[in-house]
Design a protein around this motif. Structure first.
Motif, PDB file in Angstrom:
ATOM      1  N   LEU A  23      18.137  17.449  30.100  1.00 14.55           N
ATOM      2  CA  LEU A  23      19.421  17.545  30.789  1.00 14.55           C
ATOM      3  C   LEU A  23      20.525  18.046  29.867  1.00 14.55           C
ATOM      4  CD1 LEU A  23      19.110  14.290  32.879  1.00 14.55           C
ATOM      5  CD2 LEU A  23      19.106  16.640  33.768  1.00 14.55           C
ATOM      6  N   ARG A  24      20.491  17.615  28.608  1.00 11.38           N
ATOM      7  CA  ARG A  24      21.472  18.138  27.637  1.00 11.38           C
ATOM      8  C   ARG A  24      21.344  19.652  27.526  1.00 11.38           C
ATOM      9  NH1 ARG A  24      19.964  13.498  23.230  1.00 11.38           N
ATOM     10  NH2 ARG A  24      21.706  12.051  23.619  1.00 11.38           N
ATOM     11  N   GLU A  25      20.120  20.144  27.493  1.00 11.62           N
ATOM     12  CA  GLU A  25      19.898  21.590  27.417  1.00 11.62           C
ATOM     13  C   GLU A  25      20.395  22.285  28.678  1.00 11.62           C
ATOM     14  OE1 GLU A  25      15.759  22.217  26.471  1.00 11.62           O
ATOM     15  OE2 GLU A  25      15.906  21.018  24.646  1.00 11.62           O
ATOM     16  N   ALA A  26      20.276  21.615  29.835  1.00  8.79           N
ATOM     17  CA  ALA A  26      20.786  22.192  31.090  1.00  8.79           C
ATOM     18  C   ALA A  26      22.299  22.381  31.009  1.00  8.79           C
ATOM     19  CB  ALA A  26      20.424  21.298  32.272  1.00  8.79           C
ATOM     20  N   VAL A  27      22.998  21.417  30.411  1.00 11.96           N
ATOM     21  CA  VAL A  27      24.452  21.517  30.252  1.00 11.96           C
ATOM     22  C   VAL A  27      24.793  22.769  29.443  1.00 11.96           C
ATOM     23  CG1 VAL A  27      26.467  20.435  29.165  1.00 11.96           C
ATOM     24  CG2 VAL A  27      24.878  19.051  30.529  1.00 11.96           C
ATOM     25  N   ARG A 146      23.913  13.824  36.612  1.00 13.84           N
ATOM     26  CA  ARG A 146      24.936  13.958  37.654  1.00 13.84           C
ATOM     27  C   ARG A 146      25.885  15.099  37.323  1.00 13.84           C
ATOM     28  NH1 ARG A 146      29.490  10.584  37.731  1.00 13.84           N
ATOM     29  NH2 ARG A 146      28.324   9.140  36.420  1.00 13.84           N
ATOM     30  N   HIS A 147      26.329  15.143  36.071  1.00 19.94           N
ATOM     31  CA  HIS A 147      27.277  16.188  35.695  1.00 19.94           C
ATOM     32  C   HIS A 147      26.603  17.554  35.542  1.00 19.94           C
ATOM     33  CE1 HIS A 147      30.512  13.469  35.750  1.00 19.94           C
ATOM     34  NE2 HIS A 147      30.141  12.783  34.695  1.00 19.94           N
ATOM     35  N   ALA A 148      25.321  17.577  35.211  1.00 22.25           N
ATOM     36  CA  ALA A 148      24.601  18.857  35.200  1.00 22.25           C
ATOM     37  C   ALA A 148      24.551  19.420  36.619  1.00 22.25           C
ATOM     38  CB  ALA A 148      23.195  18.683  34.622  1.00 22.25           C
ATOM     39  N   GLY A 149      24.436  18.557  37.609  1.00 22.83           N
ATOM     40  CA  GLY A 149      24.490  19.008  39.002  1.00 22.83           C
ATOM     41  C   GLY A 149      25.857  19.575  39.356  1.00 22.83           C
TER      42      GLY A 149
END
Length: 164
Positions: A23-27, A146-149
């Motif tokens: 998820l960090r990488e998605a950000v 949630r914030h990546a969404g």
């Protein structure tokens, strides 16, 4: 950038950390190729939920839960957040996106270092009780996801880019 898939079969720490890193990488991925102006553009009525603001907020969240709560360090944001409870979102609007992303990556590195020194069941004082690393990892998976969404939606509204 290609995200690293979390392990399909592994121990608790490996899987929790793997999903959080995914998820960090998605950000970071959602910020690639954007200008500072695009990252600061407000696309929702509150005006606070911007790509830059979300990166600033997630950087603070990493600092708070890993450095402050688990690491026992001073909260660098206390005065700013007491003066403006949305300072993490608002201050990010004054920082170049490349610097925000670099700061986020560095903060995630610090978080990984702190987590590596603790067992999932390690408890530390928190508020009027205790919290363990397991809770913090699960909470960060939820918060970052949630914030990546939110970033997915803001990125699509900004330039039409979708996908991972």
């Amino acid at each position: 950038m290609i995200r690293t898939e979390p392990a399909f079969d592994g121990e608790e720490r490996e899987q929790l950390s793997g999903f959080l890193d995914f998820l960090r990488e998605a950000v970071v991925l959602k910020c690639e190729g954007l200008t500072d102006e695009q990252a600061r553009r407000s696309l929702v009525p509150s005006g606070l939920t911007t790509i830059a603001g979300l990166v600033g907020h997630l950087t603070y969240v990493e600092h708070y839960w890993f450095e402050v709560v688990l690491g026992g360090r001073a909260n660098r944001w206390t005065a700013r957040l007491e003066a403006d409870r949305d300072a993490d979102f608002r201050e990010a609007l004054t920082i170049p996106l490349a610097d925000l992303v670099a700061g986020y990556r560095a903060q995630c590195g610090t978080s990984r270092e702190i987590a590596a020194r603790l067992e999932p069941a390690t408890r530390v004082s928190y508020r009027d009780g205790l919290v363990n690393l397991r809770y913090v990892l699960i909470h960060l998976v939820e918060e970052t996801g949630r914030h990546a969404g939110h970033l997915d939606l803001l990125r699509e509204l900004t330039d039409g880019r979708t996908g991972e």
